[in-house]
Design a protein around this motif. Structure first.
Motif, PDB file in Angstrom:
ATOM      1  N   GLU A  79       0.827  -1.209   0.000  1.00 35.58           N
ATOM      2  CA  GLU A  79       0.000   0.000   0.000  1.00 35.58           C
ATOM      3  C   GLU A  79       0.863   1.262   0.000  1.00 35.58           C
ATOM      4  OE1 GLU A  79      -2.807  -0.283   3.238  1.00 35.58           O
ATOM      5  OE2 GLU A  79      -3.779  -2.035   2.331  1.00 35.58           O
ATOM      6  N   ARG A  80       1.978   1.243   0.751  1.00 37.31           N
ATOM      7  CA  ARG A  80       2.895   2.396   0.760  1.00 37.31           C
ATOM      8  C   ARG A  80       3.487   2.616  -0.631  1.00 37.31           C
ATOM      9  NH1 ARG A  80       4.480   0.121   5.671  1.00 37.31           N
ATOM     10  NH2 ARG A  80       6.337  -0.819   4.719  1.00 37.31           N
ATOM     11  N   LYS A  81       3.906   1.544  -1.266  1.00 38.54           N
ATOM     12  CA  LYS A  81       4.482   1.666  -2.610  1.00 38.54           C
ATOM     13  C   LYS A  81       3.431   2.138  -3.612  1.00 38.54           C
ATOM     14  CE  LYS A  81       8.376  -1.474  -2.320  1.00 38.54           C
ATOM     15  NZ  LYS A  81       9.463  -0.624  -2.749  1.00 38.54           N
ATOM     16  N   ALA A  82       2.202   1.643  -3.482  1.00 32.28           N
ATOM     17  CA  ALA A  82       1.125   2.059  -4.394  1.00 32.28           C
ATOM     18  C   ALA A  82       0.795   3.534  -4.177  1.00 32.28           C
ATOM     19  CB  ALA A  82      -0.111   1.193  -4.179  1.00 32.28           C
ATOM     20  N   ALA A  83       0.769   3.976  -2.932  1.00 33.69           N
ATOM     21  CA  ALA A  83       0.490   5.389  -2.636  1.00 33.69           C
ATOM     22  C   ALA A  83       1.605   6.276  -3.190  1.00 33.69           C
ATOM     23  CB  ALA A  83       0.337   5.593  -1.135  1.00 33.69           C
ATOM     24  N   ASP A  84       2.848   5.843  -3.041  1.00 38.13           N
ATOM     25  CA  ASP A  84       3.980   6.596  -3.572  1.00 38.13           C
ATOM     26  C   ASP A  84       3.891   6.691  -5.101  1.00 38.13           C
ATOM     27  OD1 ASP A  84       6.529   7.939  -3.430  1.00 38.13           O
ATOM     28  OD2 ASP A  84       7.448   6.074  -4.166  1.00 38.13           O
ATOM     29  N   LEU A  85       3.537   5.603  -5.732  1.00 40.41           N
ATOM     30  CA  LEU A  85       3.390   5.589  -7.187  1.00 40.41           C
ATOM     31  C   LEU A  85       2.255   6.514  -7.629  1.00 40.41           C
ATOM     32  CD1 LEU A  85       4.459   4.347  -9.813  1.00 40.41           C
ATOM     33  CD2 LEU A  85       2.797   2.504  -9.507  1.00 40.41           C
ATOM     34  N   MET A 105       7.994  11.919 -21.716  1.00 41.74           N
ATOM     35  CA  MET A 105       8.035  10.506 -22.143  1.00 41.74           C
ATOM     36  C   MET A 105       8.929   9.690 -21.206  1.00 41.74           C
ATOM     37  SD  MET A 105       6.374   9.986 -25.175  1.00 41.74           S
ATOM     38  CE  MET A 105       7.274   8.823 -26.129  1.00 41.74           C
ATOM     39  N   ARG A 106      10.087  10.256 -20.825  1.00 40.37           N
ATOM     40  CA  ARG A 106      11.015   9.550 -19.936  1.00 40.37           C
ATOM     41  C   ARG A 106      10.356   9.254 -18.590  1.00 40.37           C
ATOM     42  NH1 ARG A 106      14.242  10.459 -15.841  1.00 40.37           N
ATOM     43  NH2 ARG A 106      13.852  12.695 -15.745  1.00 40.37           N
ATOM     44  N   ARG A 107       9.690  10.264 -18.018  1.00 39.68           N
ATOM     45  CA  ARG A 107       9.024  10.090 -16.718  1.00 39.68           C
ATOM     46  C   ARG A 107       7.848   9.117 -16.810  1.00 39.68           C
ATOM     47  NH1 ARG A 107       8.914  15.701 -13.271  1.00 39.68           N
ATOM     48  NH2 ARG A 107      11.161  16.047 -13.235  1.00 39.68           N
ATOM     49  N   MET A 112       5.746   3.691 -15.671  1.00 40.23           N
ATOM     50  CA  MET A 112       5.253   2.402 -16.169  1.00 40.23           C
ATOM     51  C   MET A 112       6.115   1.256 -15.634  1.00 40.23           C
ATOM     52  SD  MET A 112       4.173   3.429 -20.067  1.00 40.23           S
ATOM     53  CE  MET A 112       4.018   1.762 -20.607  1.00 40.23           C
ATOM     54  N   VAL A 113       7.429   1.462 -15.598  1.00 39.98           N
ATOM     55  CA  VAL A 113       8.338   0.448 -15.055  1.00 39.98           C
ATOM     56  C   VAL A 113       8.058   0.259 -13.559  1.00 39.98           C
ATOM     57  CG1 VAL A 113      10.763  -0.038 -14.508  1.00 39.98           C
ATOM     58  CG2 VAL A 113      10.130   0.791 -16.789  1.00 39.98           C
ATOM     59  N   ALA A 114       7.876   1.362 -12.840  1.00 36.87           N
ATOM     60  CA  ALA A 114       7.587   1.291 -11.403  1.00 36.87           C
ATOM     61  C   ALA A 114       6.260   0.561 -11.160  1.00 36.87           C
ATOM     62  CB  ALA A 114       7.551   2.686 -10.801  1.00 36.87           C
ATOM     63  N   GLN A 119       3.393  -4.482  -9.542  1.00 38.04           N
ATOM     64  CA  GLN A 119       2.577  -5.663  -9.866  1.00 38.04           C
ATOM     65  C   GLN A 119       3.350  -6.953  -9.577  1.00 38.04           C
ATOM     66  OE1 GLN A 119      -0.613  -5.780 -10.674  1.00 38.04           O
ATOM     67  NE2 GLN A 119      -0.759  -3.564 -10.585  1.00 38.04           N
ATOM     68  N   GLU A 120       4.635  -6.950  -9.893  1.00 39.02           N
ATOM     69  CA  GLU A 120       5.473  -8.127  -9.623  1.00 39.02           C
ATOM     70  C   GLU A 120       5.639  -8.350  -8.125  1.00 39.02           C
ATOM     71  OE1 GLU A 120       9.096  -7.482 -11.816  1.00 39.02           O
ATOM     72  OE2 GLU A 120       8.059  -7.700 -13.746  1.00 39.02           O
ATOM     73  N   LEU A 121       5.799  -7.258  -7.378  1.00 34.68           N
ATOM     74  CA  LEU A 121       5.881  -7.378  -5.915  1.00 34.68           C
ATOM     75  C   LEU A 121       4.592  -7.960  -5.343  1.00 34.68           C
ATOM     76  CD1 LEU A 121       7.665  -4.069  -4.800  1.00 34.68           C
ATOM     77  CD2 LEU A 121       8.513  -6.401  -4.546  1.00 34.68           C
ATOM     78  N   TYR A 122       3.470  -7.486  -5.851  1.00 30.85           N
ATOM     79  CA  TYR A 122       2.164  -7.980  -5.402  1.00 30.85           C
ATOM     80  C   TYR A 122       2.029  -9.475  -5.691  1.00 30.85           C
ATOM     81  CZ  TYR A 122      -2.898  -8.456  -4.996  1.00 30.85           C
ATOM     82  OH  TYR A 122      -4.152  -8.890  -4.655  1.00 30.85           O
ATOM     83  N   ALA A 123       2.376  -9.881  -6.906  1.00 31.51           N
ATOM     84  CA  ALA A 123       2.287 -11.301  -7.274  1.00 31.51           C
ATOM     85  C   ALA A 123       3.237 -12.142  -6.425  1.00 31.51           C
ATOM     86  CB  ALA A 123       2.585 -11.479  -8.754  1.00 31.51           C
TER      87      ALA A 123
END
Length: 190
Positions: A79-85, A105-107, A112-114, A119-123
Motif C-alpha cells: 500500500e505504501r508503494k502504491a500510494a507513492d506511485l 516521455m522519460r518520466r 510504467m516500469v515502477a 505488480q510483480e511485488l504484489y504477485a
C-alpha cells in the motif's frame, strides 16, 4: 382382442420359462445369496473434519495468526508503494505542461516500469503467502493424520473419512471423532 405386442410378450414368457428353469437349477442367472457371500465385516467407521482441526487446534490458531501478521505486513508495504506511485503520477500530471516532450516521455516510462515492479511485488507477495500457508497446513495435516491413525488403531476403527460437504452427504454424528482429534493434537503438539 389382444394387441400384437401383448401377444408377443405372452408367447415369449411361455417359451422362455421352461428354458430358464434348468439354468436356475444349475445356479446360472440366479440371484447371488448375499447372506453367505464372503463380505468383510466393517467394524467401525469414523469421520474427521480436517478444516476444524486446522482452525481449532492451538497450532492451527497460532499459524492463522502468523499468516494474518504476514499478510498485514505485506499489505502495508504494498500500500505504501502504491500510494507513492500514485503521488508520482499526480505530480507528473501537474507538471506535464511544463516539461519537454522527451522529459515527459522519460518520466511516463519510469512510472510504467515502477507500476510493473509493483505488480510483480504484489504477485510475489501472494505467492509467498500461499507457499507459507501451504507449508503450515501440510504440517498440521501430517500431524493430524498421525494422530488419527493412532486413534483408529487403538479404537479398532477400520476406515476414517474426511468429513466435508463434498465427500460426506450425511453421517451419524456419533461417528465424528473431530473433537477427540483436536484434544489429542493439542496435547501432543503445543
Amino acid at each position: 382382442m389382444r394387441s400384437p405386442i401383448c401377444s408377443l410378450l405372452l408367447a415369449s414368457a411361455v417359451f422362455a420359462a421352461p428354458l430358464a428353469a434348468p439354468l436356475v437349477a444349475l445356479g446360472v442367472g440366479a440371484a447371488p445369496d448375499l447372506a453367505h457371500a464372503a463380505v468383510p465385516e466393517t467394524k467401525r467407521i469414523a469421520l474427521v473434519d480436517l478444516q476444524r482441526v486446522l482452525m481449532e487446534t492451538t497450532q492451527g490458531k497460532n499459524s492463522k495468526k502468523d499468516l494474518e501478521k504476514a499478510v498485514a505486513k505485506s499489505s502495508a508495504k504494498l500500500e505504501r508503494k502504491a500510494a507513492d506511485l500514485q503521488k508520482q503520477y499526480e505530480d507528473l500530471q501537474a507538471k506535464a505542461a511544463m516539461l519537454s516532450e522527451s522529459e515527459l516521455m522519460r518520466r511516463q516510462q519510469e512510472l510504467m516500469v515502477a507500476e510493473q515492479e509493483l505488480q510483480e511485488l504484489y504477485a510475489g507477495a501472494q505467492e509467498d503467502l500461499a507457499k507459507k500457508e501451504g507449508l503450515l497446513m501440510e504440517k498440521i495435516y501430517k500431524n493430524a493424520s498421525a494422530i488419527v491413525q493412532s486413534m483408529a488403531a487403538e479404537e479398532g476403527v477400520q476406515i476414517v473419512l474426511v468429513r466435508s460437504e463434498l465427500t460426506v452427504l450425511y453421517a451419524n454424528p456419533q461417528l465424528d471423532i473431530t473433537n477427540k482429534v483436536i484434544v489429542a493434537y493439542d496435547k501432543k503438539f503445543k
